[in-house]
Scaffold this motif. Structure first.
Motif, PDB file in Angstrom:
ATOM      1  N   MET A   1     -38.257 -21.465  -4.488  1.00 41.11           N
ATOM      2  CA  MET A   1     -39.160 -22.374  -5.193  1.00 41.11           C
ATOM      3  C   MET A   1     -39.504 -21.797  -6.552  1.00 41.11           C
ATOM      4  SD  MET A   1     -42.481 -24.443  -3.704  1.00 41.11           S
ATOM      5  CE  MET A   1     -42.553 -23.492  -2.235  1.00 41.11           C
ATOM      6  N   ASN A   2     -39.452 -22.639  -7.585  1.00 37.94           N
ATOM      7  CA  ASN A   2     -39.794 -22.148  -8.916  1.00 37.94           C
ATOM      8  C   ASN A   2     -41.316 -22.139  -9.091  1.00 37.94           C
ATOM      9  OD1 ASN A   2     -39.176 -25.166  -9.000  1.00 37.94           O
ATOM     10  ND2 ASN A   2     -40.452 -24.890 -10.808  1.00 37.94           N
ATOM     11  N   PRO A   3     -41.823 -21.327 -10.006  1.00 36.71           N
ATOM     12  CA  PRO A   3     -43.274 -21.318 -10.247  1.00 36.71           C
ATOM     13  C   PRO A   3     -43.744 -22.646 -10.827  1.00 36.71           C
ATOM     14  CG  PRO A   3     -42.190 -19.429 -11.277  1.00 36.71           C
ATOM     15  CD  PRO A   3     -41.111 -20.368 -10.858  1.00 36.71           C
ATOM     16  N   PHE A   4     -44.960 -22.984 -10.530  1.00 37.37           N
ATOM     17  CA  PHE A   4     -45.523 -24.216 -11.092  1.00 37.37           C
ATOM     18  C   PHE A   4     -47.038 -24.085 -11.141  1.00 37.37           C
ATOM     19  CE2 PHE A   4     -44.893 -24.812  -6.519  1.00 37.37           C
ATOM     20  CZ  PHE A   4     -46.176 -25.154  -6.085  1.00 37.37           C
ATOM     21  N   LEU A  35     -41.962 -30.786  -1.036  1.00 39.90           N
ATOM     22  CA  LEU A  35     -41.977 -29.330  -0.845  1.00 39.90           C
ATOM     23  C   LEU A  35     -40.693 -28.840  -0.187  1.00 39.90           C
ATOM     24  CD1 LEU A  35     -45.689 -28.638   0.123  1.00 39.90           C
ATOM     25  CD2 LEU A  35     -44.489 -27.897  -1.941  1.00 39.90           C
ATOM     26  N   LYS A  39     -38.381 -26.061  -1.876  1.00 36.05           N
ATOM     27  CA  LYS A  39     -37.978 -24.810  -1.209  1.00 36.05           C
ATOM     28  C   LYS A  39     -36.472 -24.581  -1.330  1.00 36.05           C
ATOM     29  CE  LYS A  39     -41.706 -24.598   2.172  1.00 36.05           C
ATOM     30  NZ  LYS A  39     -42.085 -24.238   3.556  1.00 36.05           N
ATOM     31  N   GLU A  40     -35.703 -25.661  -1.418  1.00 38.63           N
ATOM     32  CA  GLU A  40     -34.257 -25.544  -1.561  1.00 38.63           C
ATOM     33  C   GLU A  40     -33.821 -25.525  -3.024  1.00 38.63           C
ATOM     34  OE1 GLU A  40     -32.284 -24.843   0.719  1.00 38.63           O
ATOM     35  OE2 GLU A  40     -33.241 -25.423   2.599  1.00 38.63           O
ATOM     36  N   ASN A  41     -34.797 -25.547  -3.939  1.00 40.90           N
ATOM     37  CA  ASN A  41     -34.505 -25.590  -5.376  1.00 40.90           C
ATOM     38  C   ASN A  41     -33.751 -26.849  -5.795  1.00 40.90           C
ATOM     39  OD1 ASN A  41     -35.766 -23.334  -6.592  1.00 40.90           O
ATOM     40  ND2 ASN A  41     -34.261 -21.998  -5.601  1.00 40.90           N
ATOM     41  N   ARG A  44     -37.395 -29.186  -8.952  1.00 39.78           N
ATOM     42  CA  ARG A  44     -37.962 -28.033  -9.671  1.00 39.78           C
ATOM     43  C   ARG A  44     -39.038 -28.461 -10.657  1.00 39.78           C
ATOM     44  NH1 ARG A  44     -34.533 -23.606 -10.757  1.00 39.78           N
ATOM     45  NH2 ARG A  44     -32.802 -23.415  -9.308  1.00 39.78           N
TER      46      ARG A  44
END
Lengths: 339, 177
Positions: A1-4, A35, A39-41, A44
């Motif tokens: 997961m990328n930051p957000f 979500l 989690k799997e990108n 994003r």
């Protein structure tokens, strides 16, 4: 997961404003699909607008005698609501045929519409997918495609929309109320989701930043003669291979009005006006139902592993229409898969 | 508390984690935590609040091992963010029963041999409590259908069904938290 970053909006106006104030925003309702994709990108977003404080959870009768379902009411609260059960049992049954009790307690009505049309290649970053990465190709065509579309697909994408709730909403001709920076507008349900065409990355017709605030059900609920028939690989907690929402209005044994929508077969809930026309004014007999079933799958194309869905859809339509005509499905919300 | 949940993104270096104060009410107690926004409720419970009774199975909402109760309703804690549950009343398996003071569902699971490895059991029991709170399942078929969000790879389903059925039949369980 990328930051957000994340903010929890207190009002619809604040949510819409907050969305447009960031690059790459996403609304998050129950989060059950978003979500998972993050989690799997696959998704994003760099900013999330949380919706679970919005005052959009009510379910109330409209001035026109229909029912307005708040966008952030959960699928479970909607399915078990006394007015939904009494007046729109087709919708209740469809919702309860989908996902699991935990997911239905989280997922919102707006989010059910916003879940992605998808297949396993969409989730697999190691494979090409036009929906995830436009122009990269479709791995499902010529690949594993047992769960894929037989109607309305394109050379770009053959994924299906997995919702059960949306199949019932299509049959009931719900109206989607949305709010954006330009104000509020209404979208007919059949115009909300898209077929893939040459832009499979777009699942629906919302404009950037528009937020679903409510779903409106017209007065007519077909509460006497309906069926939601869902056929799947196991009897609970699985996506439909084929599902049918059938609703009839009978005058004796003559069909006065009819709705027919299919799930699991296309990029969006599939309605066939030609099939419905073949039902109206006709006797409620198996011969009539067979003609409608044939019309519903007209133009269907198999991809190999999903060829069976064409015949399965024909038979499911006939069975669902028989169940609807018999009118015996209203009392048992659990009985959605058989006999 | 320090640190953040670890994003799975491959080969991507992350900026400093913007952890912020989050207060979660768990089993009747306030927990003041420092969490990044992407911390799932499941990770907050296990890694930050120290409540490891809730299990991480698939982490994708498919297995039910992470089931907890939020305001009395069962949810998958892996598919919600902790920050979205600030202000909610969260109940985990630790809040349902303790050693020497077992919840009726825990006792029924023991009596009916309703687990083997035990990994899915906290989720099964929280889910069963949610099912009882909902009050919709009475028959065995209804319990099977409304417990379908919890997978048991040991295949203890017969015992699980019998345990849940016994407590449903008693119809007198109040949520303890």
């Amino acid at each position: 997961m990328n930051p957000f970053t994340l903010t929890r909006a207190e009002s619809v106006d604040a949510a819409v404003r907050d969305f447009s104030g960031h690059d790459s925003s996403a609304y998050i309702g129950g989060g059950t699909n978003l979500l998972d994709l993050m989690k799997e990108n696959v998704a994003r977003p760099t900013h999330l607008v949380g919706l679970n404080k919005l005052p959009l959870t009510s379910i109330e009768t409209t001035a026109e005698g229909g029912l307005r379902l708040g966008a952030t009411a959960t699928n479970a609260d909607t399915a078990w609501h006394p007015d939904v059960q009494a007046r729109y049992p087709l919708l209740s049954q469809a919702i309860l045929a989908g996902a699991s009790p935990q997911l239905r307690n989280m997922a919102t009505n707006g989010g059910n519409l916003m879940q992605r049309t998808r297949c396993y290649y969409f989730y697999d970053l190691a494979t090409p997918c036009n929906k995830r990465e436009p122009g990269s190709g479709c791995s499902a065509i010529g690949g594993y495609n047992r769960i894929h579309a037989i109607l309305g697909a394109s050379e770009q994408c053959i994924a299906t929309h997995p919702s059960d709730m949306c199949v019932a909403l299509a049959a009931l001709e719900a109206v989607v109320h949305v709010r954006g920076n330009g104000g509020e507008r209404r979208i007919k349900f059949e115009d909300f989701h898209r077929l893939p065409g040459d832009a499979p990355e777009q699942d629906n017709t919302l404009k950037a930043g528009e937020l679903i605030v409510a779903l409106e059900l017209p007065k007519k609920g077909f509460e006497k003669n309906f069926s939601y028939l869902k056929l799947r690989d196991r009897t609970s907690y699985a996506f439909a291979l084929v599902s049918v929402a059938a609703a009839l209005e009978l005058d004796g044994t003559t069909i006065r009005d009819a709705r027919l929508a299919l799930g699991g077969v296309a990029h969006k809930p599939w309605r066939s006006p030609a099939a419905e026309d073949l039902l109206k004014g006709q006797p409620a007999t198996e011969a009539t139902f067979r003609k409608a079933a044939e019309a519903s799958v007209e133009g269907a194309v198999g991809q190999g592993a999903n060829d069976f869905k064409i015949e399965l859809a024909r038979r499911a339509i006939v069975r669902a229409l028989k169940q609807a005509a018999a009118g015996g499905k209203a009392t048992n919300v659990f009985n959605n898969s058989n006999p | 508390m320090s640190g953040t949940s670890t994003p799975k993104s491959a080969g991507q270096s992350l900026p400093p984690p913007p952890a912020a104060p989050v207060t979660l009410r768990i089993n009747g107690q306030d927990h003041h935590l420092e969490l990044a926004p992407w911390t799932s409720l499941l990770d907050a419970l296990r890694e930050y609040a120290g409540l490891t009774g809730t299990k991480k199975g698939c982490d994708h909402g498919q297995c039910g091992a992470c089931t907890v109760l939020v305001d009395g309703k069962r949810i998958n804690s892996c598919l919600t963010l902790a920050v979205l549950q600030e202000g909610a009343d969260i109940t985990t398996i630790e809040g349902l029963g303790q050693e020497g003071n077992l919840h009726p569902l825990q006792q029924a699971f023991i009596d009916h041999d309703a687990f083997q490895c035990g990994y899915c059991t906290p989720g099964q029991i929280c889910s069963a409590q949610g099912l009882i709170n909902e009050g919709k399942a009475h028959t065995e078929d209804e319990i099977r259908e409304l417990m379908s969000g919890n997978i048991c790879r040991c295949g203890a389903y017969v015992g699980i069904l019998n345990a849940v059925k016994e407590v449903v039949d008693k119809k007198s369980i109040a949520l303890r938290s």
